[in-house]
Write an enzyme that holds these catalytic residues in place. Structure first.
Site, PDB file in Angstrom:
ATOM      1  N   GLN A 156       0.823  -1.198   0.000  1.00  0.00           N
ATOM      2  CA  GLN A 156       0.000   0.000   0.000  1.00  0.00           C
ATOM      3  C   GLN A 156       0.861   1.253   0.000  1.00  0.00           C
ATOM      4  OE1 GLN A 156      -2.959  -0.133   3.076  1.00  0.00           O
ATOM      5  NE2 GLN A 156      -3.355   2.063   2.985  1.00  0.00           N
ATOM      6  N   CYS A 211      -6.508   0.144   1.920  1.00  0.00           N
ATOM      7  CA  CYS A 211      -6.179  -1.214   2.344  1.00  0.00           C
ATOM      8  C   CYS A 211      -7.286  -2.194   1.969  1.00  0.00           C
ATOM      9  CB  CYS A 211      -5.912  -1.250   3.843  1.00  0.00           C
ATOM     10  SG  CYS A 211      -7.334  -0.781   4.864  1.00  0.00           S
ATOM     11  N   HIS A 253      -8.610  -1.507   9.776  1.00  0.00           N
ATOM     12  CA  HIS A 253      -7.739  -1.981   8.708  1.00  0.00           C
ATOM     13  C   HIS A 253      -8.302  -3.260   8.095  1.00  0.00           C
ATOM     14  CE1 HIS A 253      -4.018  -1.672   6.563  1.00  0.00           C
ATOM     15  NE2 HIS A 253      -3.519  -2.806   7.019  1.00  0.00           N
ATOM     16  N   ASN A 310      -1.174  -8.482   5.774  1.00  0.00           N
ATOM     17  CA  ASN A 310      -1.394  -7.047   5.879  1.00  0.00           C
ATOM     18  C   ASN A 310      -1.034  -6.412   4.532  1.00  0.00           C
ATOM     19  OD1 ASN A 310      -1.314  -4.305   6.424  1.00  0.00           O
ATOM     20  ND2 ASN A 310      -0.316  -4.546   8.409  1.00  0.00           N
ATOM     21  N   TRP A 313      -0.014  -3.667   3.832  1.00  0.00           N
ATOM     22  CA  TRP A 313       1.177  -2.810   3.913  1.00  0.00           C
ATOM     23  C   TRP A 313       2.450  -3.575   3.550  1.00  0.00           C
ATOM     24  CZ3 TRP A 313       0.205  -0.101   9.321  1.00  0.00           C
ATOM     25  CH2 TRP A 313      -0.886   0.764   9.191  1.00  0.00           C
ATOM     26  N   ASP A 325     -26.853 -29.115 -19.578  1.00  0.00           N
ATOM     27  CA  ASP A 325     -27.635 -29.887 -18.612  1.00  0.00           C
ATOM     28  C   ASP A 325     -26.735 -30.745 -17.739  1.00  0.00           C
ATOM     29  OD1 ASP A 325     -29.765 -31.095 -17.330  1.00  0.00           O
ATOM     30  OD2 ASP A 325     -29.989 -32.635 -18.859  1.00  0.00           O
ATOM     31  N   SER A 352     -31.005 -33.974 -16.556  1.00  0.00           N
ATOM     32  CA  SER A 352     -32.455 -34.064 -16.492  1.00  0.00           C
ATOM     33  C   SER A 352     -33.071 -34.153 -17.876  1.00  0.00           C
ATOM     34  CB  SER A 352     -33.026 -32.848 -15.760  1.00  0.00           C
ATOM     35  OG  SER A 352     -32.743 -31.653 -16.479  1.00  0.00           O
ATOM     36  N   THR A 372     -33.520 -31.612 -19.881  1.00  0.00           N
ATOM     37  CA  THR A 372     -34.236 -30.385 -20.199  1.00  0.00           C
ATOM     38  C   THR A 372     -33.423 -29.167 -19.791  1.00  0.00           C
ATOM     39  OG1 THR A 372     -35.359 -30.395 -18.059  1.00  0.00           O
ATOM     40  CG2 THR A 372     -36.499 -31.473 -19.882  1.00  0.00           C
ATOM     41  N   GLU A 432     -31.884 -20.813 -18.286  1.00  0.00           N
ATOM     42  CA  GLU A 432     -30.743 -21.417 -18.977  1.00  0.00           C
ATOM     43  C   GLU A 432     -30.798 -21.093 -20.464  1.00  0.00           C
ATOM     44  OE1 GLU A 432     -30.190 -25.289 -16.059  1.00  0.00           O
ATOM     45  OE2 GLU A 432     -31.720 -25.272 -17.612  1.00  0.00           O
TER      46      GLU A 432
END
Length: 687
Positions: free
Chosen positions: A95, A101, A255, A279, A281, A572, A576, A578, A583
């Protein structure tokens, strides 16, 4: 710095911001600008975010700047500048003067997932090949991915040191350039001063952020962290709010940190649960048990100590889960797999997004007031949600897992100019269906109590909640904490099977209007979704062969039943047989994209692509294959004359994208996966 919910966002590019001021981002074509600079032999300078103090800000940040601030390009700062190097240590950012941060903590989490990082940061950019002083980044911005173009002029002090984000490797500049792009998106560098990890994670992924108050953490927190660290998630955390100051224990108040690893060790014959943090930093670490200098490491076996212990002042440290819960306030998990908390990682989920607006006097109804007649709450936007079990789960009488996310849009083009509103949503069970044409009246809310209501209205960009609902129809009402407050919003729903739309619009009418653009006869598509909200391969074939394909010119594609069965198999995952309307909506968006790419590279308008055209088209669509593999794909999916028509191109692209997605979901390090025989057979044969 103090951590509070930040604000950023824009209206659509080139449009006026409805909440005040024009949109900050202009329309900039990265490729065209780069080509122009290369042709003219000059380096790009971005007039929309110039190398002046106006891009840094106008407040207290200016007082922190070095006296002789300069703007320099990376080639002026190092003899061998690099944009990004994959084989270096990934957590390499530190940083600078900006109190961001929260952004750095999210960015550190992003670097743990190379595939997600490459979506935000195009890694093929460099300071050598086609270098023109211009770079591009991508952010998920209120429902869509938007590009942000910048020049590479960076603020430095008199000694040539970067003033803001830098890398521990002095010749790496991707982090500094990304911070500049994000500052442009948010308004200025100063608009990055205050923020929350969850917002940056949302902008980097488009995922759903779950925030856990560690003082009220669930008992299975370690299990949640375990699933999170081994799946597609990014994890950040924040200490207790307050002025940014270092405590005696080495932590920093107010922070943000990144959770980068967890590990269970054996200590005195008992399990000890450890969390590793970083961190932003790049220094200043925890000083308690399991810190770099702690004697508790001597309690481990030599093997565990060698694996885990490092004594470096690099900002990374371990602490126990108990200490973590004590000294940190919030844990933020950004979920890219919606089933994370419900043990359903890898299952097939549907996703729907609706946009809305709270307007004073019309749709800004505010919350339910239990002490007064509910005469304004009903004015809020109302959304119907129908939930049902997938076919393979209908024998299991379990509630359905549904994830609801509410995101508020900006009220000012500068992120810090206006605070976000406090928002939330209510959910009601519907005993009978609405007529879909008008809102439910005040009487409904007087007779019915909410099944789910906000525990507290939160002043955050996104609020989300995972719900367990019985199959049926529900009403979602998003609102602000006070009536009359104005903002736009996005409401997202994730589940295995659902329909979701705003009251006052027929979902089928809206959907097919999107598809055919008001072409004549579009009402004939309704019947395929009326009896059952799913269609099979034969019905998919009828729809695709009746759709207008204006983007392909005079060539009209003909989808065979075999081709539709192949397409359905790719979509699918639950087998299933379908696909649902959601979708199909996603499929249609992909088909529109493939149509544009195909037509662009079918230069002779033959209706087919040759090998060179196919290679260029796939690259344009985001799939890069070697020449040999591309040729094999032409043999596999093309015709006898090694020409590929649009239908075959669709099948190839869907398969390539699905296989790439499966790989990224299964790999842990981006290098390989392990499959058992049944999994391998399922992937290779059914898809």
């Amino acid at each position: 710095m103090s951590l509070w919910p930040p604000w950023r966002g824009r209206s659509k590019l080139g449009e006026k911001d409805p909440m005040g001021g024009p949109s900050q981002l202009p329309k900039q074509d990265y490729e065209a600008l780069q080509e122009r600079c290369l042709r003219n032999g000059c380096l790009f300078e971005d007039s929309s975010f110039p190398a002046t103090l106006s891009s840094i800000g106008r407040g207290p940040l200016l007082q922190k700047l070095p006296p002789r601030l300069q703007w320099r390009r990376p080639p002026e700062l190092h003899s061998n500048p690099l944009f990004y190097v994959a084989n270096t240590r990934r957590l390499d950012l530190c940083q600078g003067l900006v109190g961001d941060c929260w952004l750095l903590a999210a960015l550190q989490a992003l670097t743990l997932h190379q595939d997600i990082l490459s979506q935000v940061v195009p890694l093929n950019q460099s300071f050598t090949e086609n270098y023109a002083g211009i770079f591009q980044f991508w952010f998920w911005h209120f429902g869509k991915w938007v590009p942000v173009v910048i020049d590479d002029l960076l603020p430095v002090d008199e000694a040539g040191q970067l003033v803001f984000v830098s890398s521990t490797y002095k010749n790496l500049f991707w982090g500094a350039l990304l911070e500049k792009a994000y500052a442009k998106l948010c308004g200025s560098y100063e608009d990055l001063q205050l923020g929350q990890v969850s917002d940056a994670l949302l902008d980097f992924t488009g995922g759903v952020t779950i925030t856990i108050n560690l003082a009220e953490a669930p008992g299975n927190l370690w299990d949640i962290l375990t699933r999170a660290t081994y799946s597609k998630t990014l994890i950040g955390c924040q200490t207790h709010a307050g002025e940014e100051r270092m405590l005696e224990n080495g932590l920093v108040d107010g922070h943000a940190y990144t959770v980068i690893r967890i590990w269970k060790v054996t200590c005195n014959h008992e399990p000890e649960y450890l969390v590793k943090l970083r961190n932003p930093w790049g220094k200043v670490e925890w000083k308690g048990d399991w810190s770099d200098s702690s004697s508790t490491w001597d309690l481990l076996s030599p093997k565990e100590k060698i694996v885990l212990w490092r004594k470096d002042n690099d900002g990374e440290f371990w602490m126990t889960l108990k200490d973590f819960k004590t000294h940190f306030k919030l844990l933020v998990i950004c979920k890219l797999t919606p089933g994370l908390l419900s043990h359903e990682v890898g299952q097939k989920w549907s996703y729907t997004m609706q946009e809305g607006r709270w307007e004073k006097g019309t749709t800004a109804g505010g919350p339910i007031n239990l002490h007064q007649a509910r005469d304004t709450f009903w004015k809020n936007p109302q959304f119907l949600l129908s939930v049902w079990r997938p076919k393979e789960s209908r024998t299991l009488l379990m509630p359905c897992s549904v994830l609801v996310s509410l995101i508020q849009k900006p009220r000012h083009r500068h992120r810090n100019r206006k605070l976000p509103l406090a928002i939330g949503f209510y959910l009601f069970r519907m005993s009978q269906l609405s007529d879909d044409q008008r809102k439910l009246p005040p009487e409904f809310f007087l007779r019915n109590h909410p099944l789910v209501l906000p525990e507290v209205f939160r002043s955050e960009k996104e609020v989300s909640r995972e719900l367990w609902l019985e199959p049926g129809t529900y009403l979602i009402v998003p609102c602000t904490s006070k009536a009359g407050q104005e903002s736009e919003f996005i409401l997202r729903v994730f589940s295995k099977k659902h329909l979701f739309h705003e009251i006052g619009s027929n979902p089928k009418t809206v959907f097919f209007k999107e598809i055919v653009d008001q072409a004549e006869g579009h009402e004939k598509f309704f019947k395929y979704f009326e009896r059952n909200p799913e269609i099979n391969a034969a019905e998919l074939q009828k729809i695709l062969n009746h759709l207008p394909w204006s983007g392909l010119g005079s060539t009209h594609p003909l989808f065979s039943l075999d081709a539709c069965q192949g397409i359905l198999a790719l979509l699918d995952l639950n087998a299933s047989g379908t696909v649902s309307i959601q979708e199909f909506r996603d499929l249609w968006k992909q088909l529109i994209h493939y149509q544009v790419v195909f037509h662009k590279h079918d230069s002779n308008r033959s209706g087919c692509l040759n090998w060179g055209q196919l290679r260029a088209a796939m690259k344009n669509a985001g799939i890069v294959l070697s020449d040999d593999v591309c040729y094999l794909m032409l043999i596999r999916y093309g015709g006898p004359k090694l020409q590929m028509d649009f239908v075959s191109f669709v099948h190839l692209m869907l398969r390539a994208e699905k296989m790439e997605s499966i790989f990224q979901n299964l790999t842990q390090d981006g290098k390989g996966i392990y499959l058992q025989k049944p999994e391998w057979l399922l992937m290779t044969m059914y898809s």
